[in-house]
Scaffold this motif. Sequence first.
Motif, mmCIF file in Angstrom:
data_model
loop_
_atom_site.group_PDB
_atom_site.id
_atom_site.type_symbol
_atom_site.label_atom_id
_atom_site.label_comp_id
_atom_site.label_asym_id
_atom_site.label_seq_id
_atom_site.Cartn_x
_atom_site.Cartn_y
_atom_site.Cartn_z
ATOM 1 N N TYR A 190 0.817 -1.217 0.000
ATOM 2 C CA TYR A 190 0.000 0.000 0.000
ATOM 3 C C TYR A 190 0.856 1.275 0.000
ATOM 4 C CZ TYR A 190 -3.710 -3.265 1.089
ATOM 5 O OH TYR A 190 -4.587 -4.310 1.031
ATOM 6 N N CYS A 191 1.945 1.246 0.772
ATOM 7 C CA CYS A 191 2.694 2.505 0.977
ATOM 8 C C CYS A 191 3.670 2.833 -0.152
ATOM 9 C CB CYS A 191 3.397 2.478 2.324
ATOM 10 S SG CYS A 191 2.215 2.585 3.678
ATOM 11 N N VAL A 192 4.177 1.820 -0.865
ATOM 12 C CA VAL A 192 5.087 2.127 -1.975
ATOM 13 C C VAL A 192 4.318 2.887 -3.068
ATOM 14 C CG1 VAL A 192 6.432 1.106 -3.879
ATOM 15 C CG2 VAL A 192 6.797 0.321 -1.556
ATOM 16 N N THR A 193 3.109 2.432 -3.384
ATOM 17 C CA THR A 193 2.288 3.105 -4.402
ATOM 18 C C THR A 193 1.962 4.533 -3.968
ATOM 19 O OG1 THR A 193 1.294 0.946 -4.747
ATOM 20 C CG2 THR A 193 0.271 2.782 -5.902
ATOM 21 N N ALA A 194 1.594 4.682 -2.690
ATOM 22 C CA ALA A 194 1.268 6.024 -2.180
ATOM 23 C C ALA A 194 2.497 6.932 -2.244
ATOM 24 C CB ALA A 194 0.753 5.924 -0.741
ATOM 25 N N THR A 195 3.673 6.356 -1.930
ATOM 26 C CA THR A 195 4.916 7.149 -1.982
ATOM 27 C C THR A 195 5.207 7.589 -3.415
ATOM 28 O OG1 THR A 195 5.769 5.876 -0.120
ATOM 29 C CG2 THR A 195 7.382 7.127 -1.371
ATOM 30 N N LEU A 196 5.070 6.655 -4.351
ATOM 31 C CA LEU A 196 5.303 6.999 -5.766
ATOM 32 C C LEU A 196 4.361 8.111 -6.210
ATOM 33 C CD1 LEU A 196 5.782 3.439 -7.342
ATOM 34 C CD2 LEU A 196 7.537 5.162 -6.944
ATOM 35 N N LEU A 197 3.102 8.011 -5.766
ATOM 36 C CA LEU A 197 2.096 9.023 -6.113
ATOM 37 C C LEU A 197 2.523 10.404 -5.607
ATOM 38 C CD1 LEU A 197 -0.932 9.522 -7.119
ATOM 39 C CD2 LEU A 197 -1.565 9.231 -4.723
ATOM 40 N N VAL A 198 2.946 10.461 -4.334
ATOM 41 C CA VAL A 198 3.317 11.753 -3.736
ATOM 42 C C VAL A 198 4.617 12.296 -4.344
ATOM 43 C CG1 VAL A 198 3.877 12.949 -1.581
ATOM 44 C CG2 VAL A 198 2.061 11.267 -1.606
ATOM 45 N N VAL A 199 5.569 11.410 -4.627
ATOM 46 C CA VAL A 199 6.823 11.874 -5.247
ATOM 47 C C VAL A 199 6.522 12.455 -6.637
ATOM 48 C CG1 VAL A 199 9.132 11.200 -6.064
ATOM 49 C CG2 VAL A 199 8.290 10.302 -3.915
ATOM 50 N N MET A 200 5.611 11.814 -7.365
ATOM 51 C CA MET A 200 5.216 12.332 -8.692
ATOM 52 C C MET A 200 4.567 13.714 -8.564
ATOM 53 S SD MET A 200 5.874 10.174 -11.200
ATOM 54 C CE MET A 200 4.704 10.325 -12.503
ATOM 55 N N ILE A 201 3.642 13.838 -7.590
ATOM 56 C CA ILE A 201 2.960 15.128 -7.376
ATOM 57 C C ILE A 201 3.988 16.204 -6.998
ATOM 58 C CG2 ILE A 201 1.320 16.364 -5.867
ATOM 59 C CD1 ILE A 201 -0.232 13.654 -5.691
ATOM 60 N N SER A 202 4.924 15.832 -6.100
ATOM 61 C CA SER A 202 5.965 16.783 -5.675
ATOM 62 C C SER A 202 6.800 17.226 -6.868
ATOM 63 C CB SER A 202 6.889 16.137 -4.637
ATOM 64 O OG SER A 202 6.157 15.652 -3.562
ATOM 65 N N MET A 203 7.134 16.274 -7.727
ATOM 66 C CA MET A 203 7.963 16.579 -8.900
ATOM 67 C C MET A 203 7.238 17.596 -9.808
ATOM 68 S SD MET A 203 9.649 13.802 -11.473
ATOM 69 C CE MET A 203 8.140 13.482 -12.384
ATOM 70 N N VAL A 204 5.963 17.338 -10.053
ATOM 71 C CA VAL A 204 5.179 18.237 -10.909
ATOM 72 C C VAL A 204 5.105 19.633 -10.271
ATOM 73 C CG1 VAL A 204 2.868 18.657 -11.882
ATOM 74 C CG2 VAL A 204 3.859 16.360 -11.974
ATOM 75 N N CYS A 205 4.811 19.670 -8.954
ATOM 76 C CA CYS A 205 4.703 20.963 -8.243
ATOM 77 C C CYS A 205 6.013 21.737 -8.324
ATOM 78 C CB CYS A 205 4.338 20.739 -6.775
ATOM 79 S SG CYS A 205 2.647 20.215 -6.524
ATOM 80 N N ILE A 206 7.143 21.053 -8.092
ATOM 81 C CA ILE A 206 8.450 21.736 -8.115
ATOM 82 C C ILE A 206 8.761 22.236 -9.527
ATOM 83 C CG2 ILE A 206 10.958 21.398 -7.819
ATOM 84 C CD1 ILE A 206 10.144 19.443 -5.474
ATOM 85 N N PHE A 207 8.493 21.414 -10.534
ATOM 86 C CA PHE A 207 8.733 21.835 -11.928
ATOM 87 C C PHE A 207 7.889 23.063 -12.287
ATOM 88 C CE2 PHE A 207 10.269 17.457 -13.672
ATOM 89 C CZ PHE A 207 11.540 17.737 -13.200
ATOM 90 N N VAL A 208 6.620 23.025 -11.902
ATOM 91 C CA VAL A 208 5.690 24.114 -12.272
ATOM 92 C C VAL A 208 6.029 25.408 -11.507
ATOM 93 C CG1 VAL A 208 3.276 24.867 -12.116
ATOM 94 C CG2 VAL A 208 3.817 22.568 -12.942
#
Lengths: 124, 326
Positions: B305-323
Amino acid sequence: MFILVITEKFERHIVTLGCGEAVLVIVFGFCLRSWQAAWYTLNIQNIFTLDFWYSASESAKSSSGINWATILFIAGMMIMVEGIASAGFFRSLCLRFAKLVKYRSTRIFFCFYDHVCHLGDVYR
Amino acid sequence: MIMSAILAMFIDSITVILFLAAVTVELAQLLKFDPVPVILAEIFCANLGGAATMCGDPPNIIIGTALGYSFSDFINNTGMIAGISLFFVVLYFWFCFAKKLKKSEAYLEQIDSFPDPSQAILNRMCFIQSTLIFLLAIVLLVSHAYTHLTVAFIGVFIALLTLVCAGSQAKDLLKQVDYKTLLFFVGLFVVVGGLEETGVLEIVAEWIANWSNGNIYLMVLVILWVSAVASAVVDNIPFAATMIPIIRMLAQSQSVPLTTLAWTLSMGTDVGGSATPIGASANVVGTAVAMKAGYPISWGKYCRYCVTATLLVVMISMVCIFVRYV
């Protein structure tokens, strides 16, 4: 160490203590031949400094080795949690909380939302 | 979940999980539902909430003090990313566990009467003392940046106060402490210390500098994902400490804003630590509370459960930082 912890063949504290001992003897003792590095990693001397208990800057937290501050803090919180649990604090709180969300586990899952919704109902 | 995240913004995530996991187990035993999904969601949200502020997670304390950032700097930057991530994480965990939790609600109809909350208090004096100690612990933790009392001092002081108030029951309290978890931490810190002394962590950090070669997108990408993966398997505190001089050096030599790299490192180390049961201290404590109460959480179950959630949040963080920053 990580493989042994993941496989769960042994209790995890035995794995980390065993691997920690191996690091002290093999890595620091035989490979690096530096007992000073081993002593530095054990970090016991850190406990007897003023910075460990009262610090104007947080830079002391970045020192390497065993983080005794984290261990003492967790131990202290464990004693506190055991103490307040034995007084019925958690049981009382959880029963109040369960009553508030009408004993539904799905609502408990989102606890804060329901708490807010319930308060909203009260004021309506 | 949301209460866990909000509490972890101001109180150390370890304390939040010690408190919430204990309440969750009590509720689960009363209402006959599986507490594991709730505890997993609480652990993840505590780590995410901790990422939002300077005092929420140890890596943030190290980054903030080393680079001179304030509480409001964190809340305006990592706080925004953590807030957006929390929304998606709540939806994700709901999607994962809704069916399981709804099933357990069928048991509710079989319960004729629910116990009165006031019956749980056996000794009113002890209850008041315990509540005051708990509130004092929260006040000391929230204000420790101003009082300069370290978390070690607060932990020992609160423990001594609890033992003094417990009187003759102090011995029983000491017996109930989870010494196995404390010994686990001792061994883990020695092994990580070995990685530090032999320079393994520094090699990883230097590799990032060479590989990105001045490209800010690549730098953010590598720092975020390497920090997240490394923090999942190695404690995030020494990793964050090792990475700080590297991001400072990168900012100077490659003319990249230091703040961008700092928020990237913060999100990577804080969120990456949620992926495995040993990635962050709160995970170790939360799974230990569940295990002690008879609900063991295996590595497989946790990571599913937590690896998928971590990947999701890291992806969101990446998009936020890029934008926002690149």
